[in-house]
Design an enzyme around this catalytic site. Structure first.
Site, PDB file in Angstrom:
ATOM      1  N   ASP A   1      -6.875  -7.201   3.751  1.00 41.55           N
ATOM      2  CA  ASP A   1      -7.902  -6.641   2.872  1.00 41.55           C
ATOM      3  C   ASP A   1      -8.745  -7.766   2.287  1.00 41.55           C
ATOM      4  O   ASP A   1      -9.980  -7.743   2.325  1.00 41.55           O
ATOM      5  CB  ASP A   1      -7.194  -5.845   1.757  1.00 41.55           C
ATOM      6  CG  ASP A   1      -8.173  -5.112   0.864  1.00 41.55           C
ATOM      7  OD1 ASP A   1      -9.286  -4.809   1.332  1.00 41.55           O
ATOM      8  OD2 ASP A   1      -7.834  -4.852  -0.302  1.00 41.55           O
TER       9      ASP A   1
ATOM     10  N   TYR B   1       0.808  -1.232   0.000  1.00 42.39           N
ATOM     11  CA  TYR B   1       0.000   0.000   0.000  1.00 42.39           C
ATOM     12  C   TYR B   1       0.838   1.277   0.000  1.00 42.39           C
ATOM     13  O   TYR B   1       0.295   2.374  -0.116  1.00 42.39           O
ATOM     14  CB  TYR B   1      -0.980  -0.004   1.179  1.00 42.39           C
ATOM     15  CG  TYR B   1      -2.107  -0.976   0.921  1.00 42.39           C
ATOM     16  CD1 TYR B   1      -3.331  -0.533   0.459  1.00 42.39           C
ATOM     17  CD2 TYR B   1      -1.910  -2.342   1.079  1.00 42.39           C
ATOM     18  CE1 TYR B   1      -4.346  -1.422   0.176  1.00 42.39           C
ATOM     19  CE2 TYR B   1      -2.923  -3.250   0.806  1.00 42.39           C
ATOM     20  CZ  TYR B   1      -4.139  -2.780   0.353  1.00 42.39           C
ATOM     21  OH  TYR B   1      -5.140  -3.673   0.069  1.00 42.39           O
TER      22      TYR B   1
ATOM     23  N   LYS C   1       2.654 -15.606   4.773  1.00 43.43           N
ATOM     24  CA  LYS C   1       3.099 -16.526   3.721  1.00 43.43           C
ATOM     25  C   LYS C   1       4.630 -16.609   3.799  1.00 43.43           C
ATOM     26  O   LYS C   1       5.341 -16.306   2.835  1.00 43.43           O
ATOM     27  CB  LYS C   1       2.611 -15.995   2.350  1.00 43.43           C
ATOM     28  CG  LYS C   1       2.778 -16.954   1.203  1.00 43.43           C
ATOM     29  CD  LYS C   1       1.814 -18.122   1.217  1.00 43.43           C
ATOM     30  CE  LYS C   1       2.041 -19.040   0.030  1.00 43.43           C
ATOM     31  NZ  LYS C   1       1.375 -20.346   0.178  1.00 43.43           N
TER      32      LYS C   1
ATOM     33  N   ASP D   1      -3.123 -19.036   2.340  1.00 44.76           N
ATOM     34  CA  ASP D   1      -3.968 -19.925   1.536  1.00 44.76           C
ATOM     35  C   ASP D   1      -4.795 -20.844   2.442  1.00 44.76           C
ATOM     36  O   ASP D   1      -5.995 -21.026   2.247  1.00 44.76           O
ATOM     37  CB  ASP D   1      -3.139 -20.727   0.521  1.00 44.76           C
ATOM     38  CG  ASP D   1      -1.863 -21.288   1.126  1.00 44.76           C
ATOM     39  OD1 ASP D   1      -1.350 -20.709   2.101  1.00 44.76           O
ATOM     40  OD2 ASP D   1      -1.382 -22.328   0.644  1.00 44.76           O
TER      41      ASP D   1
ATOM     42  N   ASP E   1     -12.782  -9.192   3.574  1.00 46.36           N
ATOM     43  CA  ASP E   1     -13.928  -9.223   2.650  1.00 46.36           C
ATOM     44  C   ASP E   1     -14.520 -10.630   2.609  1.00 46.36           C
ATOM     45  O   ASP E   1     -15.734 -10.812   2.575  1.00 46.36           O
ATOM     46  CB  ASP E   1     -13.503  -8.816   1.232  1.00 46.36           C
ATOM     47  CG  ASP E   1     -13.770  -7.338   0.967  1.00 46.36           C
ATOM     48  OD1 ASP E   1     -13.717  -6.549   1.935  1.00 46.36           O
ATOM     49  OD2 ASP E   1     -14.013  -6.976  -0.200  1.00 46.36           O
TER      50      ASP E   1
END
Ligand code: ATP
Length: 341
Positions: free
Chosen positions: A230, A125, A173, A206, A234
């Site tokens: 993010d 970002y 990750k 994942d 959602d």
């Protein structure tokens, strides 16, 4: 009697309709309790860009700076010019997004109560993208010890405050992003040692996204980096029935800003069709934050009142169209306000 200055960013798309309902709820509290809110409406976003040539004009910033907390409607095309600037300006480093099952809403599980604590200041970002040649772009993903530590600390603090399942899972990750997410996970692990009451675990992103569908009720607090947060938040919002029920908070040490998880939803703007719950539950989070910051217990009572009234409406199957009901934005908000006292 306690008074609080609240800046209210109307936003774009469904923003003005949603913020009008939030204003109504805060005014209902003004009329019925010892707590008083002075609400200062602020124009920023696409409409401000068209009017003043700037998505976040100085006049808007002045009002926001003078307020004790900000409630924000969703912003359209200029979202990044508003929210990313405000996050940086006030160092709002923690993005907190609860996902909770509510009654009579179609969902994957009716027993979900989790919160995503997303690092809000770095990762991709920062927007550091560069062309190395005409056909290749490199995007930098920034991870620092400082930002990782303060978001981990915040996540553990929230887990203690929720006193729910007392679980924190760090999502990353690190098998691919060995250095960046290696650092993030090592910091989370070291912070976990100071919280022996909390059950700490880690998941690769994942596996986390799969488990959010498979057994979402297992989660309590998810702490993760900016981009993963993010996406996962959602997903979590959808697991419990959609974006219309999704509130969020951007928290710093001195200031905080509250907003729905979703965007401006132009497809339903101006139709009195938006679910106002996402902004009303954001207002509830704002009252909880103010209660903690100013040690005002009455605010916690008022916060509970907002959520209880929404739940009461849903139990009676009174709901907006996005979650299978028939009510308009204003009808639902009016019923919630009436139910509060
Ligand atoms: P952004 O890219 O800014 O996140 P978007 O257009 O991709 O925005 P959203 O605006 O977040 O997506 O919402 C996606 C869809 O979900 C909308 O088009 C709308 O139909 C629905 N939606 C979002 N929020 C609400 C709400 N509060 N009430 C009802 N429906 C909603």
């Amino acid at each position: 009697m306690a008074r609080y200055d609240i800046s209210l960013i109307r936003g774009d798309g469904i923003g003005p309709e949603q913020t009008a309902t939030a204003k109504k709820i805060l005014e209902t509290i003004n009329d019925n309790s010892q707590t008083k809110f002075d609400i200062h409406e602020v124009e920023s976003g696409d409409s401000a860009l068209a009017k003043f040539g700037k998505a976040l004009p100085e006049s808007a910033l002045d009002i926001i700076k003078k307020s004790q907390a900000c409630l924000k409607g969703p912003v359209g095309e200029t979202a990044a010019d508003v929210i990313i600037v405000l996050r940086r300006m006030f160092d709002l480093y923690a993005n907190v997004r609860p996902a909770k099952s509510y009654p009579n809403i179609p969902n994957i599980s009716s027993n979900v109560d989790l919160v995503t604590v997303r690092e809000n200041t770095e990762d991709v970002y920062l927007g550091w993208e560069f062309n190395t040649d005409e056909n290749t772009v490199v995007a930098l993903r920034v991870t620092s010890e400082h930002a990782s530590r303060r978001i981990a600390e915040y996540a553990f603090k929230i887990a203690m405050m929720r006193n729910n399942k007392l679980r924190v899972v760090a999502v990353h990750k690190s098998n691919v992003l060995r250095k960046g997410d290696g650092l993030f996970s090592a910091v989370c692990r070291s912070v976990a040692k100071n919280y022996p009451k909390i059950q700490y675990s880690e998941l690769y992103v994942d596996a986390a996204s799969m488990n959010l569908i498979r057994n979402p009720e297992e989660f309590d607090v998810i702490v993760t980096t900016n981009l993963f947060g993010d996406i996962l938040s959602d997903e979590a919002a959808q697991v419990v029935g959609g974006l219309g029920m999704g509130p969020a908070a951007n928290i710093g040490d001195q200031f905080a800003l509250f907003e729905p998880v979703h965007g401006a939803a132009f497809d339903i703007a101006g139709k009195n069709a938006a679910n106002p719950s996402s902004i009303l539950l954001s207002a509830k989070m704002m009252l909880e934050w103010l209660s903690d910051k100013y040690d005002d217990k009455n605010l916690m009572v008022e916060a509970r009142r907002i959520e209880d009234s929404i739940v009461s409406m849903l139990r009676q199957d009174k709901k907006t169209k996005d979650i299978g009901g028939k009510l308009s934005t204003t009808e639902f908000a009016a019923l919630v306000a009436k139910e509060m006292y």
